[in-house]
Design an enzyme around this catalytic site. Structure first.
Site, PDB file in Angstrom:
ATOM      1  N   CYS A   1       4.736  67.367  79.575  1.00 46.26           N
ATOM      2  CA  CYS A   1       4.495  68.231  78.294  1.00 46.26           C
ATOM      3  C   CYS A   1       3.229  67.963  77.692  1.00 46.26           C
ATOM      4  O   CYS A   1       2.321  67.381  78.119  1.00 46.26           O
ATOM      5  CB  CYS A   1       5.426  67.643  77.216  1.00 46.26           C
ATOM      6  SG  CYS A   1       7.204  67.563  77.933  1.00 46.26           S
TER       7      CYS A   1
ATOM      8  N   GLY B   1       2.780  72.681  80.053  1.00 47.49           N
ATOM      9  CA  GLY B   1       4.142  72.960  79.811  1.00 47.49           C
ATOM     10  C   GLY B   1       4.490  74.467  79.579  1.00 47.49           C
ATOM     11  O   GLY B   1       3.945  74.723  78.389  1.00 47.49           O
TER      12      GLY B   1
ATOM     13  N   ASN C   1       5.237  63.332  75.353  1.00 46.16           N
ATOM     14  CA  ASN C   1       4.662  63.707  76.720  1.00 46.16           C
ATOM     15  C   ASN C   1       4.735  62.535  77.568  1.00 46.16           C
ATOM     16  O   ASN C   1       4.428  61.474  77.148  1.00 46.16           O
ATOM     17  CB  ASN C   1       3.369  63.884  76.476  1.00 46.16           C
ATOM     18  CG  ASN C   1       2.591  64.093  77.933  1.00 46.16           C
ATOM     19  OD1 ASN C   1       1.566  63.777  77.683  1.00 46.16           O
ATOM     20  ND2 ASN C   1       3.183  64.561  78.937  1.00 46.16           N
ATOM     21  N   GLY C   2       5.668  62.715  78.526  1.00 46.05           N
ATOM     22  CA  GLY C   2       5.455  61.378  79.686  1.00 46.05           C
ATOM     23  C   GLY C   2       7.193  61.332  80.172  1.00 46.05           C
ATOM     24  O   GLY C   2       7.705  62.293  80.015  1.00 46.05           O
TER      25      GLY C   2
ATOM     26  N   TYR D   1      -5.486  66.836  88.733  1.00 48.80           N
ATOM     27  CA  TYR D   1      -4.923  68.091  88.396  1.00 48.80           C
ATOM     28  C   TYR D   1      -4.487  68.481  87.065  1.00 48.80           C
ATOM     29  O   TYR D   1      -4.593  69.612  86.606  1.00 48.80           O
ATOM     30  CB  TYR D   1      -3.504  68.245  89.483  1.00 48.80           C
ATOM     31  CG  TYR D   1      -2.676  69.504  89.152  1.00 48.80           C
ATOM     32  CD1 TYR D   1      -2.947  70.679  89.552  1.00 48.80           C
ATOM     33  CD2 TYR D   1      -1.771  69.323  88.528  1.00 48.80           C
ATOM     34  CE1 TYR D   1      -2.361  71.684  89.421  1.00 48.80           C
ATOM     35  CE2 TYR D   1      -1.014  70.371  88.117  1.00 48.80           C
ATOM     36  CZ  TYR D   1      -1.279  71.611  88.716  1.00 48.80           C
ATOM     37  OH  TYR D   1      -0.701  72.574  88.451  1.00 48.80           O
TER      38      TYR D   1
HETATM   39  P1  AMP Z   1       2.144  71.985  97.085  1.00 50.90           P
HETATM   40  O1  AMP Z   1       2.187  73.470  96.989  1.00 50.90           O
HETATM   41  O2  AMP Z   1       3.682  71.571  96.842  1.00 50.90           O
HETATM   42  O3  AMP Z   1       1.457  71.433  98.057  1.00 50.90           O
HETATM   43  O4  AMP Z   1       1.407  71.440  95.638  1.00 50.90           O
HETATM   44  C1  AMP Z   1       0.031  71.583  95.773  1.00 50.90           C
HETATM   45  C2  AMP Z   1      -0.478  72.643  94.628  1.00 50.90           C
HETATM   46  O5  AMP Z   1       0.244  72.564  93.435  1.00 50.90           O
HETATM   47  C3  AMP Z   1      -1.995  72.519  94.490  1.00 50.90           C
HETATM   48  O6  AMP Z   1      -2.446  73.960  94.380  1.00 50.90           O
HETATM   49  C4  AMP Z   1      -1.903  71.851  93.054  1.00 50.90           C
HETATM   50  O7  AMP Z   1      -3.074  72.299  92.319  1.00 50.90           O
HETATM   51  C5  AMP Z   1      -0.682  72.189  92.588  1.00 50.90           C
HETATM   52  N1  AMP Z   1      -0.100  70.949  91.900  1.00 50.90           N
HETATM   53  C6  AMP Z   1      -0.267  69.665  92.248  1.00 50.90           C
HETATM   54  N2  AMP Z   1       0.452  68.662  91.319  1.00 50.90           N
HETATM   55  C7  AMP Z   1       1.146  69.580  90.614  1.00 50.90           C
HETATM   56  C8  AMP Z   1       2.060  69.341  89.672  1.00 50.90           C
HETATM   57  N3  AMP Z   1       2.551  68.157  89.198  1.00 50.90           N
HETATM   58  N4  AMP Z   1       2.649  70.392  88.978  1.00 50.90           N
HETATM   59  C9  AMP Z   1       2.138  71.638  89.166  1.00 50.90           C
HETATM   60  N5  AMP Z   1       1.311  71.976  90.350  1.00 50.90           N
HETATM   61  C10 AMP Z   1       1.065  70.932  90.817  1.00 50.90           C
END
Ligand code: AMP
Length: 477
Positions: free
Chosen positions: A8, A34, A109-110, A249
């Site tokens: 969040c 979010g 948030n958390g 990220y």
């Molecule tokens: P994946 O496709 O499952 O390997 O997730 C990696 C991709 O999702 C990368 O492009 C990251 O920028 C993004 N990403 C990494 N962590 C998160 C997260 N917690 N929520 C949403 N996107 C994420």
């Protein structure tokens, strides 16, 4: 039981006649934290007013008469990012409760790492929960506290809850901001003329022209009233351990956390990655948008331009918010397209910030090959994510994390990359300006990479919860 997990962005403003509208703008700047639901609660010093909606802030709080339903000069707001099955309006925050001595509203948030344990105890003792959110546990505990002043009730509860949390709380005449003992989740204080403002990230101050004052410290409670700002630190002091994933990220690149520009840090991650593992190729291309700063840093280091080999459709939300694996894969296809004329016959270095399930990398490498790429070298500007997060970043369970199932070679074969390289954990710390990771007390919480959790995840290791409960605050400092 549904997973009690929250992602969040939170916001709060005290003493401003445009409180609701400014909160809507702040939440809009925090939209990346979010996208499933958003809400604003205001107070005019006597009554509370609440509007909660599913969907984006811009679709809900900038048109029609909704802001007129939110009078008062005090406000808090929340953007919600839920996981599977919990995308229900009743879970949209801020929550509100009428206590016997006045109303209270909370935005969180958390994620509480002992929410399930606490909830079970509360239910055993007669509490009736209306939502599946861990934040309701906080509300229920505050309502049950035997202390008389609201701030003492809150402190009472802070000694029960564990995990990562940044809270904005509104009572009739107070705005309160709280960060967990390790400062895992971020929360900053700013000022807009005479009005104090709280937000998850500084980008929410920029949008309304507020001035950044400082971070709320780990374990600190900030109470804002008509008399100004008061700080309380109820916990035994431990060194802060902010979540490194906020820098890698989650936060917006134009935010500043702990005096560090998120954008600059991401560029340094890319530069460090280049130092660790450069390969000659025709083009460097980022996975947009998350891989762009790292790719810029990489390209500056190796003195080769980046090209936009993949174009992102900005009208599709983050892939992760899609509720099933099948839809997630579809989301990636909807989101990215290859710039074909650029790619054909070329060897490529493809850069992204992180690899979680591998969904994005697999899809994009497939698209690049279909567009005629000769070979794709995948470079990830963070170490392999082997362990789940329990403090509010939505990583999946361990068995869905690619790096927990496969070794480097296995992941390279799975993604169909010609080569695959991750940044080392040392590189992560070097990029942050540290000579090395302090192994006895790491400067950040980097549990996703190392499995070292600053707060033991009680709900996750349910059978051990009693032992963990006792050892919670005894971490090294
Ligand atoms: P994946 O496709 O499952 O390997 O997730 C990696 C991709 O999702 C990368 O492009 C990251 O920028 C993004 N990403 C990494 N962590 C998160 C997260 N917690 N929520 C949403 N996107 C994420």
């Amino acid at each position: 039981m549904a997973r009690l997990r929250e992602e969040c962005g939170v916001f709060g403003i005290f003493d401003n006649k445009d409180a609701a509208a400014l909160t809507a703008l702040g939440l809009h700047a925090l939209q990346h934290r979010g996208q499933e639901g958003c809400g604003i609660v205001t107070s005019d010093g006597k009554n509370f007013y609440a509007e909660r909606r599913l969907g984006l802030v811009g679709d809900n709080f900038t048109k029609g008469k909704v802001l007129e339903k939110l009078p008062g000069s005090y406000a808090i707001g929340h953007n919600r990012y839920s996981t599977t099955g919990n995308n229900l309006i009743k879970n949209v925050q801020p929550f509100f409760a009428d206590l016997h001595d006045g109303g209270i509203s909370i935005a969180h948030n958390g994620n509480l790492s002992n929410a399930r344990y606490l909830r079970r105890e509360l239910v055993k003792n007669g509490s009736i929960f209306q939502t599946t959110s861990d934040t309701e546990t906080i509300v229920q505990l505050i309502a049950k506290s035997k202390r008389s002043k609201i701030i003492d009730k809150i402190i009472d509860v802070l000694f029960k809850i564990q995990g990562g949390y940044a809270l904005t709380i509104l009572t009739n005449k107070k705005l309160i901001g709280i960060r967990d003992p390790f400062g895992i989740r971020p929360l900053v204080i700013g000022k807009l003329n005479k009005s104090y403002v709280l937000a998850s990230e500084t980008c929410a101050f920029d949008i309304i022209g507020a001035k950044f004052i400082r971070e709320i410290e780990n374990g600190e409670i900030i109470i804002i009233t008509e008399n100004g700002l008061e700080s309380i630190k109820p916990f035994p002091k431990v060194k802060e351990r902010p979540c490194i994933f906020e820098y890698i990220y989650f936060s917006r690149p134009d935010s500043i956390i702990n005096n560090i520009s998120v954008y600059e840090y991401r560029k340094r991650l890319g530069a460090e990655l280049a130092k660790e593992s450069h390969i000659e190729a025709d083009l460097i291309i980022p996975v947009p948008d998350s891989g762009v700063p790292a790719a810029i840093g990489y390209s500056e280091k190796v003195k080769k331009n980046i090209e936009l080999g993949i174009i992102r459709n900005h009208y599709v939300g983050r892939t992760f918010i899609e509720p099933t694996q099948q839809i997630r894969s579809l989301g990636v296809k909807l989101k990215h397209n290859v710039n074909k004329s650029l790619i054909k016959g070329k060897s490529l270095i493809l850069i992204d910030d992180s690899l979680v399930r591998g969904t994005t990398s697999v899809k994009i490498i497939k698209m690049l090959h279909e567009a005629g790429a000769k070979e794709v070298h995948l470079k990830i500007a963070s170490p392999p994510i082997k362990y789940p997060d329990y403090y509010g970043i939505d990583t999946p369970d361990k068995d869905e994390l690619l790096a927990s199932k496969l070794d480097l070679k296995g992941m390279q074969i799975f993604t169909k990359a010609k080569t695959l390289q991750f940044l080392s954990i040392e590189g992560l710390y070097k990029s942050m300006g540290h000579e090395k990771r302090n192994s006895s007390y790491p400067q950040f919480t980097d549990h996703c990479f190392t499995g070292e959790y600053p707060v033991k995840p009680i709900d996750a290791n349910d059978k051990n919860f009693e032992e963990n409960q006792l050892s919670f605050m005894s971490s090294k400092s």
